[in-house]
Design a protein around this motif. Sequence first.
Motif, mmCIF file in Angstrom:
data_model
loop_
_atom_site.group_PDB
_atom_site.id
_atom_site.type_symbol
_atom_site.label_atom_id
_atom_site.label_comp_id
_atom_site.label_asym_id
_atom_site.label_seq_id
_atom_site.Cartn_x
_atom_site.Cartn_y
_atom_site.Cartn_z
ATOM 1 N N ALA A 251 2.141 -4.511 3.486
ATOM 2 C CA ALA A 251 1.239 -5.396 4.374
ATOM 3 C C ALA A 251 1.247 -6.612 4.202
ATOM 4 O O ALA A 251 1.341 -7.378 5.265
ATOM 5 N N PHE B 3 0.873 -0.881 0.123
ATOM 6 C CA PHE B 3 0.312 0.320 0.333
ATOM 7 C C PHE B 3 0.868 0.912 -0.031
ATOM 8 O O PHE B 3 2.082 1.322 0.894
ATOM 9 N N ARG C 111 -8.366 -10.640 1.286
ATOM 10 C CA ARG C 111 -8.863 -9.709 0.367
ATOM 11 C C ARG C 111 -8.318 -10.145 -1.062
ATOM 12 O O ARG C 111 -8.555 -10.582 -1.701
ATOM 13 N N VAL D 288 0.878 5.136 1.727
ATOM 14 C CA VAL D 288 0.524 5.297 2.696
ATOM 15 C C VAL D 288 1.031 6.741 2.746
ATOM 16 O O VAL D 288 2.213 7.438 2.117
ATOM 17 N N LEU E 253 4.031 0.155 1.933
ATOM 18 C CA LEU E 253 3.616 0.028 3.324
ATOM 19 C C LEU E 253 3.294 -1.592 2.661
ATOM 20 O O LEU E 253 2.362 -1.948 1.655
ATOM 21 N N GLU F 116 -1.310 -10.937 15.264
ATOM 22 C CA GLU F 116 -1.943 -9.867 16.230
ATOM 23 C C GLU F 116 -2.325 -9.220 15.371
ATOM 24 O O GLU F 116 -2.064 -8.959 13.508
ATOM 25 N N SER F 117 -3.337 -8.152 15.692
ATOM 26 C CA SER F 117 -3.853 -6.810 14.048
ATOM 27 C C SER F 117 -2.614 -6.558 14.105
ATOM 28 O O SER F 117 -1.789 -5.830 14.339
ATOM 29 N N GLY F 118 -2.502 -6.080 12.943
ATOM 30 C CA GLY F 118 -1.492 -5.616 11.912
ATOM 31 C C GLY F 118 -0.836 -6.236 11.100
ATOM 32 O O GLY F 118 -0.396 -5.373 10.550
ATOM 33 N N SER F 119 -1.187 -7.673 11.057
ATOM 34 C CA SER F 119 -0.238 -8.752 10.953
ATOM 35 C C SER F 119 -0.091 -8.408 9.641
ATOM 36 O O SER F 119 0.434 -9.386 8.924
ATOM 37 N N GLY F 120 -1.112 -8.757 8.543
ATOM 38 C CA GLY F 120 -1.614 -8.878 7.302
ATOM 39 C C GLY F 120 -2.348 -9.947 7.029
ATOM 40 O O GLY F 120 -3.080 -10.244 6.367
ATOM 41 N N LYS F 121 -3.051 -10.164 7.798
ATOM 42 C CA LYS F 121 -4.611 -11.525 7.105
ATOM 43 C C LYS F 121 -5.517 -11.516 7.211
ATOM 44 O O LYS F 121 -5.903 -12.068 5.600
ATOM 45 N N SER F 122 -5.800 -9.647 7.395
ATOM 46 C CA SER F 122 -7.566 -9.036 5.850
ATOM 47 C C SER F 122 -7.154 -9.213 4.756
ATOM 48 O O SER F 122 -7.312 -9.682 3.970
ATOM 49 N N THR F 123 -5.841 -8.592 5.072
ATOM 50 C CA THR F 123 -5.143 -8.568 3.294
ATOM 51 C C THR F 123 -5.054 -9.250 2.294
ATOM 52 O O THR F 123 -5.681 -9.607 1.411
ATOM 53 N N PRO G 99 4.837 -1.361 9.993
ATOM 54 C CA PRO G 99 4.728 -1.911 8.707
ATOM 55 C C PRO G 99 6.057 -1.605 7.233
ATOM 56 O O PRO G 99 6.736 -1.696 6.795
HETATM 57 N N1 LIG Z 1 -6.160 0.072 1.778
HETATM 58 C C1 LIG Z 1 -4.970 0.396 3.022
HETATM 59 N N2 LIG Z 1 -4.474 1.379 2.723
HETATM 60 C C2 LIG Z 1 -3.196 1.189 3.409
HETATM 61 N N3 LIG Z 1 -3.098 0.750 4.699
HETATM 62 C C3 LIG Z 1 -3.293 -0.703 4.616
HETATM 63 C C4 LIG Z 1 -4.924 -1.037 3.873
HETATM 64 N N4 LIG Z 1 -5.219 -1.922 4.883
HETATM 65 C C5 LIG Z 1 -4.344 -2.578 5.016
HETATM 66 N N5 LIG Z 1 -3.139 -1.694 5.686
HETATM 67 C C6 LIG Z 1 -1.672 -2.083 6.054
HETATM 68 O O1 LIG Z 1 -1.434 -3.298 6.702
HETATM 69 C C7 LIG Z 1 -1.583 -3.820 7.421
HETATM 70 C C8 LIG Z 1 -2.015 -4.780 7.571
HETATM 71 O O2 LIG Z 1 -3.595 -4.714 7.808
HETATM 72 P P1 LIG Z 1 -4.399 -5.828 7.979
HETATM 73 O O3 LIG Z 1 -4.364 -7.056 7.219
HETATM 74 O O4 LIG Z 1 -5.963 -5.366 8.670
HETATM 75 O O5 LIG Z 1 -4.112 -6.669 9.295
HETATM 76 P P2 LIG Z 1 -4.670 -8.178 10.233
HETATM 77 O O6 LIG Z 1 -5.777 -7.739 9.477
HETATM 78 O O7 LIG Z 1 -3.756 -9.047 10.579
HETATM 79 O O8 LIG Z 1 -4.926 -6.795 11.728
HETATM 80 C C9 LIG Z 1 -1.922 -2.727 8.801
HETATM 81 O O9 LIG Z 1 -0.222 -2.079 8.455
HETATM 82 C C10 LIG Z 1 -3.273 -2.153 8.100
HETATM 83 O O10 LIG Z 1 -2.131 -0.539 8.333
#
Ligand SMILES: Nc1ncnc2c1ncn2[C@@H]1O[C@H](COP(=O)(O)OP(=O)(O)O)[C@@H](O)[C@H]1O
Lengths: 339, 344
Positions: free
Chosen positions: A26, A15, A55, A17, A24, A45-52, A276
Motif C-alpha cells: 500500500a 498487506f 496510520r 490480501v 499488496l 486519488e483514493s487507494g493511493s496509500g495516503k491513509s496508510t 496495487p
Molecule cells: N487493512 C488493509 N488490508 C488490505 N489492504 C488495505 C488495508 N488498508 C488499506 N489497504 C489497501 O491499501 C491501498 C491504500 O489504501 P489507503 O491508504 O486507504 O489509500 P488512500 O487513503 O490514499 O485512499 C488500497 O489499495 C487499499 O485497498
Amino acid sequence: MSTPLLSVKDMRITFHVNGGRDQLHAVDGVSFDLASGESLGIIGESGSGKSTIARAVLSLLRITRGEITMEGKTIVTPQSPGKPGNYGVQIIFQDPHAALNPRSKIIRSLVEPLEIQGKGNASSRRDMALEMLAKVGINRALADRYPHELSGGQKQRINIARALLLRPKILVADEATAALDVSIQADILNLYKDLQDEFGLSFIVITHDLAVASYVSDRIAVMYLGRFVELGPSATLATKSAHPYTRALMSAEPEALPRRLQKQDRLVLRGEIPSPVTPPSGCRFRTRCPIATDLCAAEAPPWREMSPGHYSACHFAEEVMAGKPLDGSDKPQNLESVK
Amino acid sequence: MKPVSYRDPSLTDNAAQPLLSVSDLSVYFRAGRKSSNRVVDNVTFDVARGETVGLVGESGSGKTVTGLSLLGLLPEGIAWTEGQIGFDGKDIGKMSESEMRRLRGRHISMIFQEPMTALDPVFTIGEQLTETLRTHFPMSKREARERAITALEDVGIPLPHKRVEEYPHHLSGGMRQRAMIAIALACEPDLLIADEPTTALDVTIQAQIIDLIMKIVSDRNTALIFISHNLGVVSQVCDRMITMYAGQVVEDSVTDEVLEQPLHPYSSGLLASVPRKSVSSSRLPSIPGRVPSPDAMPPGCRFEPRCTFAQAGCEAAQVLHRRADGRVVRCHRHDQLTLKGALT
Ligand SMILES: Nc1ncnc2c1ncn2[C@@H]1O[C@H](COP(=O)(O)OP(=O)(O)O)[C@@H](O)[C@H]1O
Ligand SMILES: Nc1ncnc2c1ncn2[C@@H]1O[C@H](COP(=O)(O)OP(=O)(O)O)[C@@H](O)[C@H]1O
Ligand code: SF4
Ligand code: SF4
Ligand SMILES: [Mg+2]
Ligand SMILES: [Mg+2]
C-alpha cells in the motif's frame, strides 16, 4: 540542516490480501521529512496509500520496511512498532462522529484521554478541556451537550480540541474537512493556521482536494499507487509542476470561475487507478499517462531533485516542467494561463 | 436494429413554454403527532428545454428534497407538497401514481451521489437496463439487451457486452456511477436531475463523469438540474445557478453573472469561502453561524442572523425580486450592495 521533527525513511507497508495469497504494498518506498511548525499536504486519488501513511505515522499499524524517527530518535521500525499516542502525533479523521462516544457528554470525551495518560486531577482536567474548547472556538456551554446535539463542524472542532489536549507536535488531518460545507471547512482551515501560529504545531494534511492542500500546506506530496511522484513547495507545484499526474490533478479540479476564465484545455485522465497488487512495470502511472513511452514501461523513473526542495519521479520531468503539452498536441500548456 | 423513436408524440415541444415550471412549491415533513416542518418554502423556478441549471447551497438547504418532489419520490405519509410543478404543461402534482410511473425514467430521471441507492444489488446491470427500456417501449428481450449494451457503451463503460452480465458490486465506484447514468438516460428523458453525482468521486473520475454528463445532455438537448455544493463543478456544468438557503431560493441568475457579481450576501459568502489554488496565504472568509433548523426559522430574512449586511428592513420576511436585468434575488438591499464575487 537542523534535525527534522519527523522523518520517514524508505517506508514500505505490505498487506496480505486474497486470503494471504497476494502481497499488496500500500506504501512502497516513501520518504519525507517534516519540520517543526511546517504543514505538509499529501494528495492523490483514493487507494493511493495516503491513509496508510497516516496510520503508520501514528503507529496504528506495523511497517514492513524502513523507519520513522522523531527529532532524530528512532521510534518505529518493522521490529519495534511505536506506541500510539506516545511520541506527539495525533490524528483527526473525516467522520467527525467516529471519535466521539454518542452516549457521553462532550466533556467526557475530552477528559478521557487525559485520564488515561494520568494527567492532573479531575478538576484540573476539566479546566484544561474547557480552555481548549475556547481555543478551538467552541462555547463552554456545549461541554455538557451530547454529540448529536452539535453540528458536523462543531464536532470536528471538538475532535481537534481532543487531539490538542494531548499536546501533540504533529496533527495529522485525514480528509478532516471532506464532509463539511465550504463555509465550515473555511473555519477549520483557518483554525489550522491559527494553531500553527499559536502552538507551532506541525500538520500533515491528507486530502483529495488540491485547493485545500494548496491553501494550508507549505509543501505538497503527490502520491500515486503507493509512491510519491512529486514533492515540492505548494506554489511550485501549482505553477511549475514536473509530473504529468500532478498536472492532471490540477487540471481536473474545477475552479469556481466564469466561463471566459475557465481552462479551455482541461486534461481528463483515462481509466482508473490500477490494483496495487499488480502495479504496472516501470513507471506506475504509465497506463494512464498521456505522454508515456517505451522507456516508461521498461524503467521506473528515479526520484530527482529538479530545483531546491522540488522532487519528481518522471523520465520527462524537465519537459513537463517546461510546459510540455499533455494532450498529444504541440501547443505548450501554461499552468498559469488561468488567473 | 430498427430505430426507436425516443421523441414522445404526446409532448407539445412548445419552445415558448418552459419544460419545467415550479411555482410556489413547499414541502412539509411531519414532525411529531400534530406538527410539521416546512423544509422547502415557496420555491419557484423554470427550466427550459436543454437548459442546465445548478442548485447550490449548504447541506440542509432543501436541494435534495426539491429534486425528489419533482419526481414524486418523497417518502409517502410523512411528507407532502403544496404548489404547482408543471412539466410540459401538465401539473405533476395532480398526476396519479401510475401516471407518475410513466413519467419517471421516461421523461424525468434522477441520479444520485451513491449509485447503490438507484441500483438493485440482486439484478445484473443488463437486467436493470432492459427492465427500464421494456417498461417504456415495446421491444423484445433481445432488442432491449442490444440497446442495453449500446447504452453502456454510450457512457464509456469498457467491454459493455461483458458488463451487462455483471452485478453492481462487481464494478468500481466510477463504473457504478456510469451504470446508473446509463439506466437514467436509457430512455432519453427530457429532464435529468443529478443530485451530487460526483461528490464521492476523486477529481479525476469526477472530471470524466462531468464530461460524460455534459456531452450526453448537450447531444440530446436534455434539460439538467445539477444539485451540488461544489461551486466549481456547477460553474463548469451549468448555464444558470439557483442558490438555496434554509429551504428558499435566494438567488437565481446566469452562472457567470453570479460568479462575477453575486446579488445575495449568501451567494457571495459561499463563493468567498471556497479555497482557491491561486490564493494561499490570506485567511479564508467564512460565513459565521449555521443554517437554522426547520423548526426554528428566523421570522424575517432567514439569512439575517448570519448576514454582515443586515440592517433595518431585514427583520421582515423577504420576497423574491425579479429585476429588470432578469436576475432574481431574495434581499431588499439587492440594488444597494456591491458584493464580492469569484474575482474580487
Ligand atoms: N487493512 C488493509 N488490508 C488490505 N489492504 C488495505 C488495508 N488498508 C488499506 N489497504 C489497501 O491499501 C491501498 C491504500 O489504501 P489507503 O491508504 O486507504 O489509500 P488512500 O487513503 O490514499 O485512499 C488500497 O489499495 C487499499 O485497498
Ligand atoms: N425524511 C426526512 N424526514 C424529515 N426531515 C427531512 C427528511 N429528509 C430531509 N429532511 C429535512 O429537509 C431539509 C432539507 O434537506 P435536504 O433536501 O436533504 O437538504 P440538502 O439536499 O440541501 O442538503 C433538512 O432540514 C432535512 O433535515
Ligand atoms: S515516467 Fe513516463 S509514464 Fe511515468 S509519468 Fe513520466 S512520462 Fe508518464
Ligand atoms: S435581507 Fe438583509 S439580512 Fe437578508 S440577506 Fe439581505 S441584507 Fe442580509
Ligand atoms: Mg484515505
Ligand atoms: Mg442533498
